[in-house]
Scaffold this motif. Structure first.
Motif, PDB file in Angstrom:
ATOM      1  N   VAL A 108       0.839  -1.203   0.000  1.00 51.78           N
ATOM      2  CA  VAL A 108       0.000   0.000   0.000  1.00 51.78           C
ATOM      3  C   VAL A 108       0.874   1.253   0.000  1.00 51.78           C
ATOM      4  CG1 VAL A 108      -1.621   1.372   1.376  1.00 51.78           C
ATOM      5  CG2 VAL A 108      -2.023  -1.069   1.052  1.00 51.78           C
ATOM      6  N   ALA A 112       0.823   3.658  -3.088  1.00 55.17           N
ATOM      7  CA  ALA A 112       0.316   4.994  -2.773  1.00 55.17           C
ATOM      8  C   ALA A 112       1.341   6.054  -3.163  1.00 55.17           C
ATOM      9  CB  ALA A 112      -0.015   5.103  -1.288  1.00 55.17           C
ATOM     10  N   ILE A 138      -4.145   7.420   1.391  1.00 57.62           N
ATOM     11  CA  ILE A 138      -4.400   6.293   2.290  1.00 57.62           C
ATOM     12  C   ILE A 138      -5.490   6.646   3.299  1.00 57.62           C
ATOM     13  CG2 ILE A 138      -3.387   4.824   4.087  1.00 57.62           C
ATOM     14  CD1 ILE A 138      -0.710   5.091   2.577  1.00 57.62           C
ATOM     15  N   TYR A 295      -5.851   0.062  -6.655  1.00 55.62           N
ATOM     16  CA  TYR A 295      -5.168  -1.069  -6.011  1.00 55.62           C
ATOM     17  C   TYR A 295      -5.074  -0.864  -4.509  1.00 55.62           C
ATOM     18  CZ  TYR A 295      -1.524  -4.075  -4.259  1.00 55.62           C
ATOM     19  OH  TYR A 295      -0.840  -4.976  -3.485  1.00 55.62           O
ATOM     20  N   CYS A 296      -4.709   0.337  -4.085  1.00 57.09           N
ATOM     21  CA  CYS A 296      -4.575   0.619  -2.647  1.00 57.09           C
ATOM     22  C   CYS A 296      -5.896   0.367  -1.929  1.00 57.09           C
ATOM     23  CB  CYS A 296      -4.116   2.057  -2.423  1.00 57.09           C
ATOM     24  SG  CYS A 296      -2.413   2.374  -2.913  1.00 57.09           S
ATOM     25  N   ALA A 341       0.672   1.698   7.233  1.00 56.81           N
ATOM     26  CA  ALA A 341       1.033   2.008   5.854  1.00 56.81           C
ATOM     27  C   ALA A 341       1.509   3.454   5.724  1.00 56.81           C
ATOM     28  CB  ALA A 341      -0.153   1.749   4.922  1.00 56.81           C
ATOM     29  N   THR A 345       5.053   4.847   4.486  1.00 58.28           N
ATOM     30  CA  THR A 345       5.087   5.831   3.405  1.00 58.28           C
ATOM     31  C   THR A 345       5.966   7.018   3.768  1.00 58.28           C
ATOM     32  OG1 THR A 345       2.844   5.239   2.692  1.00 58.28           O
ATOM     33  CG2 THR A 345       3.679   7.373   1.986  1.00 58.28           C
TER      34      THR A 345
END
Length: 443
Positions: A108, A112, A138, A295-296, A341, A345
């Motif tokens: 993720v 992202a 997110i 996708y995230c 996540a 990030t």
């Protein structure tokens, strides 16, 4: 009104929703970037297409096996549930440890960041905004999913349609650029010799790009008529992905040539730029951002269900195992996964984690599909609503081939494979330590 208990999921996903989850979970940002790396490990366009076809057929074999597993056990948690029932709590915990705590949030964070890169490029924002935009994306996804699976599915459907539109655009542009010399795109590139080991090793990044088909099984507890819907959605969705992947790689080869694809750092943008200039690159940047965002959404929704199932089993914090009685969403699990996540990030530490856990992810698929043999042996008299064709050939082909590719990758890049196995091994003391902490104390 729903007859489900207040602490359970509600089956609200239709066949269309489920198929969009399969497509959205597989097609992220990889198909817009990874083909260049595949071309670097081959010496012809034909080899590139052969790899994508082999990877697609192999993944389809795995998907058909997952269709039977999902039909047999249509519960939230997917592979974690199959491993727990077939092989016990420890293997299930090791899978959850690797996936829900490392691979899901790591992927993720990575995707992202890709979303934010392309979003900032398309909107003209400076690079300093990449991490804040990724974290904001997110937070937005987690916020939507807190309202339940229908809200998350609506977002998923929209962004899956947009990513398919981006792929169709790339295919059309590639064919226009080819202008009658399609055959030369498959010719041997004599300036780029490669070894047979490199060719075999190229199958792992192909498989990685095909990964994500298991997310629907993670959400199986919320699929309507799952014994019928799961096999249909998995089969149709994955077949659509294979067609998209082969066509888009053919478009890259037709528009850029094998040498051009191998030398490209952003093949989708380079392809669009050849026909439409910088405007084309901006358009496809928006498409890639939409694909990454979708996708995230799936990774957070699916990963949270695995985390929630672990919490309900006492293999993680009990609070994470709660399901909100109003929205029927695992709100604490969603918040926990999203928070972790975001930490990855902002720290920028996700790329190495992903390199380290790719082998672990596909090992999880190998052992997940191996549970099919256990189910067939222990429930021989129990009729299954769906049975994988050509059993035991298809699951054996998947298990043996993927394990061989993993072995070849470990020989080629032993450091990443070794770290992946080390991360899995560290889950063993974590498992026993958690059991000791969470065990009820006698007075």
């Amino acid at each position: 009104m729903s007859t489900e208990p207040a602490n359970a999921y509600v089956r609200r996903l239709s066949t269309w929703d489920a198929a969009m989850i399969v497509i959205g979970g597989v097609i992220g940002a990889g198909i817009f970037r990874n083909p260049a790396a595949i071309a670097q490990q081959t010496n012809s366009g034909l080899q590139v297409l052969i790899l994508w076809v082999i990877g697609g057929l192999l993944t389809l074999a795995g998907v058909l096996c997952y269709a039977e597993l999902g039909a047999r056990r249509p519960q939230a948690g997917g592979t974690y549930v199959y491993l727990r029932e077939a092989f016990g709590q420890l293997p299930a915990f090791l899978f959850g440890w690797t996936m829900a705590l490392i691979n899901y949030p790591g992927s993720v964070a990575a995707v992202a960041t890709i979303f934010a890169d392309y979003f900032c490029a398309a909107t003209g924002l400076p690079d300093m905004w990449v991490k804040p935009v990724a974290a904001g994306g997110i937070i937005f996804i987690v916020g939507i999913n807190l309202f339940g699976i229908r809200a998350g599915a609506w977002v998923q459907n929209v962004f899956t349609v947009l990513k398919i539109a981006a792929i169709v655009l790339l295919v059309v542009v590639g064919l226009v650029l080819a202008r009658g010399h399609l055959g030369t795109s498959l010719a041997v590139d004599t300036s780029h010799p490669v070894s047979s080991w490199a060719f075999i090793g190229a199958l792992l990044p192909v498989l990685f790009t095909y990964g994500g088909f298991h997310y629907l099984n993670d959400l199986a507890g919320e699929v309507r008529n799952p014994q019928r819907t799961l096999p249909r959605a998995l089969g149709m969705g994955m077949a659509g992905v294979v067609i998209c992947y082969v066509l888009v790689n053919f478009a890259y080869l037709a528009g850029l040539g094998h040498a051009g694809l191998a030398a490209s750092h952003a093949p989708a943008a380079d392809l669009m730029r050849r026909l439409f200039g910088d405007t084309g690159a901006t358009v496809i940047a928006v498409g890639i951002a939409c694909s990454a965002f979708g996708y995230c959404n799936i990774a957070i929704a699916g990963g949270a269900r695995v985390l929630q199932t672990m919490g309900a089993d006492g293999m993680f914090f009990r609070a994470v195992g709660r399901i909100d009685p109003r929205t029927r969403a695992p709100q604490i699990a969603l918040a926990a996964l999203g928070t972790w996540a975001i930490v990855l990030t902002l720290s920028g530490s996700f790329n190495q984690l992903l390199d380290y856990t790719t082998v672990g992810e596909w090992l999880g698929h190998v052992f997940g599909i191996a549970t099919l043999f256990w189910y067939r042996r222990h429930f021989i008299d129990q009729p299954s609503p769906y049975r994988v064709p050509f059993y035991p050939l298809l699951p054996l082909v998947f298990v043996i081939t993927v394990f061989s590719v993993i072995l070849a990758t470990a020989i080629h890049t032993p450091s990443d494979a070794g770290m992946s196995l080390l991360i899995i091994a560290l889950g063993v003391p974590a498992y026993y330590g958690w059991r000791r902490i969470s065990a009820p104390r006698s007075l």
